[in-house]
Design an enzyme around this catalytic site. Structure first.
Site, mmCIF file in Angstrom:
data_model
loop_
_atom_site.group_PDB
_atom_site.id
_atom_site.type_symbol
_atom_site.label_atom_id
_atom_site.label_comp_id
_atom_site.label_asym_id
_atom_site.label_seq_id
_atom_site.Cartn_x
_atom_site.Cartn_y
_atom_site.Cartn_z
ATOM 1 N N LYS A 1 -3.628 -38.189 -33.646
ATOM 2 C CA LYS A 1 -2.334 -38.327 -34.339
ATOM 3 C C LYS A 1 -2.354 -37.576 -35.666
ATOM 4 O O LYS A 1 -1.364 -36.966 -36.067
ATOM 5 C CB LYS A 1 -2.011 -39.820 -34.531
ATOM 6 C CG LYS A 1 -1.714 -40.543 -33.221
ATOM 7 C CD LYS A 1 -1.627 -42.055 -33.396
ATOM 8 C CE LYS A 1 -1.486 -42.751 -32.040
ATOM 9 N NZ LYS A 1 -1.464 -44.226 -32.140
ATOM 10 N N GLN B 1 -3.075 -49.177 -36.144
ATOM 11 C CA GLN B 1 -3.634 -48.872 -34.825
ATOM 12 C C GLN B 1 -4.140 -50.155 -34.174
ATOM 13 O O GLN B 1 -4.909 -50.910 -34.784
ATOM 14 C CB GLN B 1 -4.765 -47.826 -34.956
ATOM 15 C CG GLN B 1 -5.320 -47.339 -33.635
ATOM 16 C CD GLN B 1 -4.308 -46.537 -32.800
ATOM 17 O OE1 GLN B 1 -3.432 -45.877 -33.332
ATOM 18 N NE2 GLN B 1 -4.435 -46.620 -31.492
ATOM 19 N N ASP C 1 6.197 -47.204 -34.852
ATOM 20 C CA ASP C 1 5.843 -47.628 -33.499
ATOM 21 C C ASP C 1 6.974 -48.384 -32.811
ATOM 22 O O ASP C 1 6.918 -48.597 -31.598
ATOM 23 C CB ASP C 1 4.628 -48.568 -33.563
ATOM 24 C CG ASP C 1 3.310 -47.855 -33.358
ATOM 25 O OD1 ASP C 1 3.282 -46.898 -32.567
ATOM 26 O OD2 ASP C 1 2.311 -48.273 -33.967
HETATM 27 N N1 GUN Z 1 -2.909 -48.694 -29.470
HETATM 28 C C1 GUN Z 1 -2.685 -48.148 -28.256
HETATM 29 N N2 GUN Z 1 -1.479 -47.560 -28.224
HETATM 30 C C2 GUN Z 1 -0.932 -47.716 -29.447
HETATM 31 C C3 GUN Z 1 0.294 -47.318 -30.018
HETATM 32 O O1 GUN Z 1 1.159 -46.693 -29.400
HETATM 33 N N3 GUN Z 1 0.469 -47.676 -31.316
HETATM 34 C C4 GUN Z 1 -0.444 -48.394 -32.013
HETATM 35 N N4 GUN Z 1 -0.166 -48.708 -33.277
HETATM 36 N N5 GUN Z 1 -1.597 -48.777 -31.507
HETATM 37 C C5 GUN Z 1 -1.833 -48.444 -30.227
#
Ligand code: GUN
Length: 283
Positions: A53, A97, A120
């Protein structure tokens, strides 16, 4: 005939290119979009995701900051860091995350992210807006799924979409976006009896379970759009829910793993961050 592969890598690159153009336009007005990542502990998969990311932010001209907290961080410390970023006007989007270590209260931590910075789309306000059909921030993987379906060129209206998985991150919001796109939606899950009975009826099949080989060719309607949003590791290799060998000859379109929903999720994260920065600049 073999299914047309829905190339998420290519589509994500296109979305990121569009994002970069819009970011540059915003920068010309003196505004630099910023995205903050909060990573707790040393989970190897989470570290890989956050690194990917971060790299996407670099490609899109988005400033990123990573707050990496130790595995044994207290709830109080975590919330203090989240609130600091929440109050920082240079941070347009925030992402905690997941998963976070078990001793921490995930819901309470997520609640420290203001809904307007929740890239998110996990905050109850954003989830509630989706349920109520109110514009707002939508979750990234479901947005990527819709973008991949659009890439197939298949019109969603009146189609029967079957979603397997009822997670708050993928299954439920994907089902709601498909409903918004005028599909008739069925949600299947771990307690569904005779899964194949439903999947065989699907014009659009979205699988978001994380179980390798769950979807085989005999479970797929000929010509269907199959979106593989599952992720698992088999012998060190990343695979999805779909057994490609048996599904490819049956499906009309298939999003592969890797190279389907993964890159799209990251591209949609960039778009969400930019949308927030643009909205703030235009008020
Ligand atoms: N862990 C796995 N997928 C995601 C996601 O799309 N966002 C976040 N914050 N954590 C994750």
């Amino acid at each position: 005939m073999s299914a047309v592969l829905l190339d998420g890598k290519m589509l994500a690159a296109r979305r990121e290119e569009e994002t970069l153009q819009r970011v540059n336009a915003l920068k010309a007005r003196g505004i630099e979009p910023g995205l903050a990542f909060i990573l707790v502990g040393e989970d190897p998969a989470s570290k890989v995701y956050v690194r990917s990311k971060n790299k996407a932010c670099e490609r899109c001209g988005i400033r990123s900051v990573t707050c990496h907290l130790p595995e044994d961080v207290t709830q109080e410390e975590l919330e203090r860091e989240l609130k600091k970023l929440a109050d920082d006007p240079s941070v347009h989007g925030m992402l905690l995350q997941l998963p976070i270590p078990r001793h921490l209260d995930e819901a309470a931590a997520l609640a420290c992210i203001p809904p307007e910075k929740d890239v998110d789309g996990f905050h109850p306000v954003n989830a509630g807006n989706l349920v109520n059909g109110i514009p707002g921030i939508r979750s990234c993987t479901p947005l990527g799924i819709m973008d991949l379906i659009a890439l197939s060129g298949v019109k969603t209206e009146g189609k029967h979409a079957v979603v397997i998985g009822r997670s708050a991150i993928v299954g439920k919001p994907a089902a709601l976006l498909l409903l918004e796109a005028n599909c008739t939606v069925t949600i299947c899950h771990s307690r569904t009896v005779d899964l194949a009975k439903y999947t065989r009826e699907a014009d659009i099949l979205v699988s978001a379970v994380g179980k390798a080989g769950l979807i085989t060719g005999d479970m797929v309607k000929p010509g269907a759009v199959v979106i593989d949003a599952g992720i698992a590791r088999v012998d060190g290799k990343v695979v999805g829910d779909v057994d490609r060998q048996s599904v490819e000859p049956i499906a009309g379109f298939l999003s592969p793993v890797p190279g389907g929903c993964g890159p799209m999720t990251i591209a949609e994260l960039m778009v969400n961050t930019l949308n927030i920065a643009e909205a703030k600049a235009n008020v």
